[in-house]
Design an enzyme around this catalytic site. Structure first.
Site, mmCIF file in Angstrom:
data_model
loop_
_atom_site.group_PDB
_atom_site.id
_atom_site.type_symbol
_atom_site.label_atom_id
_atom_site.label_comp_id
_atom_site.label_asym_id
_atom_site.label_seq_id
_atom_site.Cartn_x
_atom_site.Cartn_y
_atom_site.Cartn_z
ATOM 1 N N LYS A 170 0.856 -1.185 0.000
ATOM 2 C CA LYS A 170 0.000 0.000 0.000
ATOM 3 C C LYS A 170 0.888 1.230 0.000
ATOM 4 O O LYS A 170 1.698 1.426 0.904
ATOM 5 C CB LYS A 170 -0.904 -0.010 1.234
ATOM 6 N N LYS A 216 -2.128 -1.408 -3.885
ATOM 7 C CA LYS A 216 -3.020 -0.253 -3.764
ATOM 8 C C LYS A 216 -2.217 1.021 -3.804
ATOM 9 O O LYS A 216 -1.220 1.099 -3.083
ATOM 10 C CB LYS A 216 -3.783 -0.377 -2.441
HETATM 11 C C1 PBG Z 1 -7.203 3.597 5.571
HETATM 12 C C2 PBG Z 1 -7.654 3.263 4.197
HETATM 13 C C3 PBG Z 1 -7.528 4.135 3.129
HETATM 14 C C4 PBG Z 1 -8.131 3.517 2.042
HETATM 15 C C5 PBG Z 1 -8.599 2.282 2.465
HETATM 16 N N1 PBG Z 1 -8.280 2.133 3.818
HETATM 17 C C6 PBG Z 1 -6.995 5.510 3.065
HETATM 18 C C7 PBG Z 1 -5.689 5.848 3.613
HETATM 19 O O1 PBG Z 1 -4.807 5.008 3.761
HETATM 20 O O2 PBG Z 1 -5.528 7.012 3.913
HETATM 21 C C8 PBG Z 1 -8.235 4.165 0.702
HETATM 22 C C9 PBG Z 1 -9.296 3.673 -0.197
HETATM 23 C C10 PBG Z 1 -9.599 4.594 -1.321
HETATM 24 O O3 PBG Z 1 -8.970 5.652 -1.531
HETATM 25 O O4 PBG Z 1 -10.531 4.254 -2.064
HETATM 26 N N2 PBG Z 1 -6.827 2.600 6.390
#
Ligand code: PBG
Length: 333
Positions: free
Chosen positions: A202, A256
């Protein structure tokens, strides 16, 4: 592998593109409804469908409407729905206790869906940001996101979700050691069949902005998430993270965001062969939906093309806010 072919004109690659029938025969990858996981936003209330300005066509739904959405998804053949809570600011604390409250919004939504639509797989998010007064995915002390204290909190959160009936847990927090900690806690508590889909690679991305609006985390967050989410410049590190999470007991792994990271998807699938997912995140959704709303692109065509490209890049499936719209198009074919 190099494809040996006779030189032009014996080989004319356009032959297989001449008609829809020939193109279908030559098609290498396909998108199926079974590839889709639908992320949805839950909030308190009754019969609420609250639009999210930065994500046209996406809503925050009260639990009754989430159950209806799950029914609709299951009827379309979508195998899984993924819950994200919009937590009231009054429940956000520095210790994030609401995250493991058995009666929090997510846990009530899991029970309601499993009671009404048992056939759909319910996936959850494991991270503290929706419950954190400081907006981070982990517990913050003196401006530092603490790793091991956060993992202990995530374990409590996961056990509450497992107890509520979640099928798939999605740790999105990027702490070190969380997959192993979650897996052993699940085993010890008798939840040996719960799936972990790890947000392994991520990245600290600017494409999450609309999501942070959707879950109400934008206001609280100070600074960025670069001490735990990955540097977008890195490739080898993604492979190390995936390998580590698989060794610690992840069943499936995720990359991601999605579209800017298709090279990582391909490499992960080729290297490990594990079930590999991509998250087409909120900012990717907003770019397509927003441009389509203005008439700048054909929204349906861009949506279907973007989803197919994840399959071509080696993904087994995609988390996407487009899931029901794409499923309807696939059903009509
Ligand atoms: C936070 C989380 C995020 C997303 C999923 N879980 C955002 C972040 O890390 O700030 C992002 C999902 C998206 O942008 O569609 N744990």
């Amino acid at each position: 592998m190099p494809q040996v072919q006779a030189p032009y004109p014996a080989t004319r690659l356009r032959r297989l593109r001449r008609t829809p029938a020939l193109r279908a025969l030559a098609q290498e990858t396909t998108l199926n409804v079974g590839d889709l996981i639908w992320p949805v936003f839950v909030r308190e209330g009754v019969d609420v469908m609250e639009p999210i300005a930065s994500m046209p066509g996406v809503y925050r739904r009260s639990i009754d409407n989430i159950v209806k959405a799950a029914r609709e998804a299951a009827d379309l053949g979508i195998p899984a729905i993924c819950l994200f809570p919009y937590t009231d600011a009054s429940l956000k604390t520095v210790a994030c206790e609401e995250a493991w409250n058995p009666q929090n919004l997510t846990n009530r939504a899991i029970r309601a869906i499993k009671a009404a639509v048992p056939e759909i797989a319910v996936m959850t998010d494991i991270a503290l940001d929706p419950y954190n007064a400081l907006g981070h995915d982990g517990i913050v002390q003196d401006g530092v996101v603490l790793n091991d204290e956060t993992v202990a909190a995530l374990v409590k959160m996961a056990l509450a979700q497992a107890e509520a009936g979640a099928d798939i847990l999605g740790p999105s927090d990027m702490m070190d050691g969380r997959i192993g900690a979650l897996r052993s806690a699940l085993e010890m508590a008798g939840y040996q069949d719960i799936v972990i889909l790890s947000y392994s690679a991520k990245y600290a991305s600017s494409f999450y902005g609309p999501f942070r609006d959707a879950v109400g985390a934008s206001g609280a967050l100070k600074g960025d998430k670069k001490t735990y989410q990955m540097n977008p410049a890195n490739r080898a590190e993604a492979l190390r993270l995936i390998e580590r999470d698989l060794r610690e007991g992840a069943d499936m792994v995720m990359i991601k965001p999605g579209m800017p990271y298709l090279d990582i998807c391909r490499e992960v699938k080729d290297t490990f062969g594990a079930p590999t997912y991509a998250y087409q995140v909120s900012g990717e959704y907003a770019m397509i939906a927003g441009a389509a709303e203005r008439g700048w692109i054909n929204g349906e065509a861009a949506m279907m093309e973007s989803l197919l490209c994840f399959k071509r890049a080696g993904c087994d499936g995609i988390l996407t806010y487009f899931a029901p719209a794409a499923a309807r198009i696939l059903a009509a074919k």
